[in-house]
Motif scaffolding. Structure first.
Motif, PDB file in Angstrom:
ATOM      1  N   SER A 262       2.239   0.881   0.905  1.00 38.31           N
ATOM      2  CA  SER A 262       0.818   1.146   0.672  1.00 38.31           C
ATOM      3  C   SER A 262       0.069   1.131   1.996  1.00 38.31           C
ATOM      4  CB  SER A 262       0.231   0.096  -0.278  1.00 38.31           C
ATOM      5  OG  SER A 262       0.877   0.132  -1.527  1.00 38.31           O
ATOM      6  N   ALA A 263       0.453   0.215   2.880  1.00 39.31           N
ATOM      7  CA  ALA A 263      -0.199   0.128   4.188  1.00 39.31           C
ATOM      8  C   ALA A 263       0.190   1.292   5.081  1.00 39.31           C
ATOM      9  CB  ALA A 263       0.173  -1.192   4.867  1.00 39.31           C
ATOM     10  N   LEU A 264       1.457   1.696   5.036  1.00 39.67           N
ATOM     11  CA  LEU A 264       1.930   2.750   5.929  1.00 39.67           C
ATOM     12  C   LEU A 264       1.556   4.133   5.418  1.00 39.67           C
ATOM     13  CD1 LEU A 264       3.594   3.583   8.411  1.00 39.67           C
ATOM     14  CD2 LEU A 264       5.619   3.562   6.948  1.00 39.67           C
ATOM     15  N   ILE A 265       1.894   4.418   4.171  1.00 42.15           N
ATOM     16  CA  ILE A 265       1.713   5.761   3.625  1.00 42.15           C
ATOM     17  C   ILE A 265       0.300   5.974   3.113  1.00 42.15           C
ATOM     18  CG2 ILE A 265       2.405   7.276   1.734  1.00 42.15           C
ATOM     19  CD1 ILE A 265       5.193   6.364   2.014  1.00 42.15           C
ATOM     20  N   HIS A 266      -0.200   5.033   2.326  1.00 44.33           N
ATOM     21  CA  HIS A 266      -1.439   5.268   1.588  1.00 44.33           C
ATOM     22  C   HIS A 266      -2.670   4.734   2.293  1.00 44.33           C
ATOM     23  CE1 HIS A 266       1.828   5.029  -1.605  1.00 44.33           C
ATOM     24  NE2 HIS A 266       1.579   6.301  -1.382  1.00 44.33           N
ATOM     25  N   ALA A 267      -2.532   4.407   3.564  1.00 46.33           N
ATOM     26  CA  ALA A 267      -3.696   3.962   4.338  1.00 46.33           C
ATOM     27  C   ALA A 267      -3.778   4.665   5.676  1.00 46.33           C
ATOM     28  CB  ALA A 267      -3.634   2.456   4.551  1.00 46.33           C
ATOM     29  N   ALA A 268      -2.643   4.815   6.353  1.00 43.86           N
ATOM     30  CA  ALA A 268      -2.713   5.200   7.761  1.00 43.86           C
ATOM     31  C   ALA A 268      -2.003   6.499   8.106  1.00 43.86           C
ATOM     32  CB  ALA A 268      -2.115   4.072   8.613  1.00 43.86           C
TER      33      ALA A 268
END
Length: 691
Positions: A262-268
């Motif tokens: 979620s932090a890697l794909i869906h945020a940044a």
């Protein structure tokens, strides 16, 4: 002097790919035996991503120092006059994106070691992360639309694998399929747009495509409407990938995947790929007012839509998901009004503070699981949290920094980028500014609602009444998901228990209160807190070094004496004021309890239900597309059975009957055949005489 760095820039996507390939082959050959070497494997993959990060920073420094853009191409396919080249390009936009992707990927991979330490799929997860990093970096360095599309689809494939990582959970399996299908809609439109623009311009190169398209429109050889249609078709790809209305529905469900993705794909990274693509082919869009308006209004509506849904979310990850959708809308709105630098500046600042917020939510979930067990319904619901600052001080402090940044409070990073977007929107269309301004206030409200509900007040994790309420709500949701009468209450209870247990092999609750996460998880939070506070200072309106770097115009930056402080105070002051109003409202509701949110919800029940049910968009899609497709399929099946099968069966029957009849005439006796011929001739003669 820096030329060797550019010659070896191809290693940036290749190194993570090499690592993923090696570990993937190991998994295929040795299976679960690789788990005993998991620390060595993760260290190897983290090292490779760290090497790409170092190389990316070297390229960025070189570009800042004034090195010319570098492109390396080799011929990949030829057919007559058609020549397709593949390679890589490094310019200001590429260098900035490489640093953002590699830094976040590196920190997320370090964090993953703590978050996934007991998961039996630890090694597989790291190989997927490495493959995704390679795909995203390949997309960033792509020099033409064909190569972009190849890596675009690879990124989508990796997203499918990561969102559905816990595939034994029905919710995760459904979420990755939903993400895959929704993105296929946008990607098909994007493919049509690429092919249409190639047919018109005879090139896949970004700059040449934009220049030739504008020349055709200005000369009258091509109508602006048709050119705009082609551009909007390409924009459908970013609409899906960056979760813009109406193809946004996959993003909240994608939170079923592990928090690090979620932090890697869906945020940044992946969701920012859509914004990156619009920026990369900005020359195609900027001369087409219709296309620019579509981008701007799509972004503005998405920003408001995401914020309006986030205010009623109780799942901490889904609240952040709708927040991400809203902030991506800001970026699209900026690009739509022509603020190239503003959109990319917010992409960069948002990547850091939103990655920190997602990782912070993962830290919270990790701590809550010690109390409630590995039940995602309980571990992620903010109604069971509260008071976590006392038990998780580092997580709380970094989460507060991220909350202040996304709320647009100076001097945090989000203030500078959001202020630039709002100022650009006001200059082009005040109506867009009003939407962005209202969204800024809602953003501050729901983010501080999230912070106060999670970290302040009394801890509610041991409240048996709230736990039972949440379990009952989950049973109701499962009942709706499977349809009325599909399961009895006992079956639903068993299903809920399976959902709670399947995603992790570790044991259940073992503590009365949560605890701070291990150093390997909180260290990335502390590192990300630094750019969340400071990185906005490179793009202040009175010394906008980011704008000068990413989109140089040749004009000198204004000095402090020349800067229009009155306009800045009015614009920035209004956005900060609405944010402060949102923060104060959240404080009065969730800390002081002077305002009862439940009472307000009852008074505006239709609006509350609209937000709680996500504007009923999922239900509309289910009715129109899912049920509509099923009805159409049943009608086609009925027509197939009655008409198509009927014709085929009739043909078969006629063949069978005629064959059965004719076999009696095949006796093998010459006299019988002569008699038949005589009868046929006699019949023809009689018929001819009658006629």
């Amino acid at each position: 002097m820096m030329e060797p760095i550019y010659q070896y820039a191809w290693l940036i996507p290749v190194l993570p790919l090499l690592g993923a390939a090696i570990i993937g082959i190991g998994l295929l050959l040795f299976g679960d035996k690789t788990y005993q070497y998991r620390k060595s494997i993760s260290g190897f993959l983290v090292f490779l991503v760290g090497a790409t990060m170092v190389l990316s920073f070297a390229l960025l420094w070189s570009q800042v120092q004034g090195h010319a853009p570098y492109t390396a191409l080799s011929e990949w396919a030829t057919a007559g006059d058609f020549h397709l080249k593949m390679g890589y390009t490094v310019d200001h936009l590429t260098a900035m994106m490489l640093v953002v992707v590699t830094t976040v990927a590196f920190l997320v991979m370090v964090y993953t070691d703590g978050y996934m330490s007991h998961d039996p799929g630890y090694v597989r997860f790291y190989s997927y992360l490495s493959l995704f990093s390679s795909s995203m970096l390949g997309l960033v360095v792509s020099p033409n639309m064909v190569q972009i599309y190849i890596f675009w689809e690879l990124v989508g494939m990796c997203s499918y694998l990561l969102v559905g990582f816990w595939y034994e959970r029905k919710a995760a399996a459904a979420a990755c399929q939903k993400a895959f299908v929704t993105n296929r809609v946008g990607d098909f439109g994007m493919l049509l747009g690429i092919l249409a623009l190639y047919a018109l311009t005879q090139t896949f190169e970004f700059g040449e495509m934009g220049d030739r398209l504008q020349t055709l429109v200005q000369s009258g050889s091509l109508s602006a409407a048709l050119a705009s249609l082609c551009a909007i078709l390409i924009f459908l790809g970013p609409v899906a990938k960056s979760a813009q209305f109406p193809l946004h529905v996959w993003l909240p469900d994608a939170m079923e995947g592990p928090t690090p993705i979620s932090a890697l794909i869906h945020a940044a990274t992946m969701v920012a790929a859509g914004v990156f693509l619009v920026a990369r082919i900005f020359p195609v869009f900027e001369g087409l007012p219709v296309a620019m308006n579509v981008i701007a209004w799509t972004g503005a509506f998405t920003a408001f839509l995401g914020a309006s849904i986030a205010i009623t979310q109780n799942d901490i990850k889904k609240g952040l998901a709708y927040s991400t959708m809203s902030q991506l809308g800001y970026m699209m709105m900026a690009l739509g009004v022509g603020s190239f630098g503003g959109g990319l500046f917010h992409l960069m600042t948002h990547a850091y503070f939103k990655a920190m917020l997602f990782l912070g939510s993962g830290s919270v979930i990790h701590g809550m699981e010690a109390v409630v067990g590995h039940d995602p319904v309980l571990a992620q619901d903010m109604r069971l949290m509260g008071g976590l600052r006392k038990y998780m001080p580092v997580t709380a402090a970094t989460f507060l920094i991220g909350t202040l940044a996304i709320s647009g409070i100076p001097p945090f990073a989000g203030f500078w980028s959001k202020d630039e977007i709002l100022g650009s929107a006001f200059a082009v269309n005040p109506a867009l500014w009003v939407i962005g301004w209202l969204t800024a206030g809602i953003t501050a409200f729901y983010m501080f609602r999230m912070y106060f509900s999670t970290f302040e007040g009394e801890f509610r994790g041991n409240d048996a009444e709230i736990r039972q309420q949440l379990k009952n709500e989950n049973l109701q949701k499962l009942g709706l998901a499977f349809g009325p009468g599909a399961m009895n209450s006992q079956e639903l209870t068993l299903e809920a228990e399976h959902e709670a247990e399947a995603h992790d092999a570790d044991h259940g609750a073992h503590s009365e209160f949560p605890h701070e996460s291990p150093l390997v998880m909180i260290a990335p939070l502390m590192v990300l807190a630094v750019p969340s506070v400071l990185i906005g200072l490179v793009g202040t309106p009175f010394a906008n070094y980011f704008e000068e770097f990413i989109h140089p115009t040749g004009e000198a930056m204004p000095t402090l004496a020349e800067f229009d402080w009155t306009e800045f105070v009015l614009m920035a002051g209004s956005s900060v004021a609405i944010a402060v109003v949102g923060i104060v409202l959240a404080y009065l509701m969730y800390i002081k309890r002077k305002i009862d949110p439940a009472a307000i919800a009852r008074k505006i029940q239709p609006l509350y239900q609209l937000s709680l049910n996500k504007w009923y968009i999922d239900e509309i899609y289910h009715t129109v597309f899912v049920q509509g497709t099923l009805r159409l399929a049943k009608q086609v099946l009925s027509a197939d059975i009655k008409f198509v099968d009927g014709i085929v069966n009739l043909t078969g029957l006629a063949t069978m009957v005629s064959g059965e009849g004719l076999k009696y005439f095949e006796t093998g006796r010459a006299q019988f055949y002569a008699l038949i011929i005589f009868a046929a001739v006699l019949g023809i003669a009689i018929t001819s005489s009658v006629i």
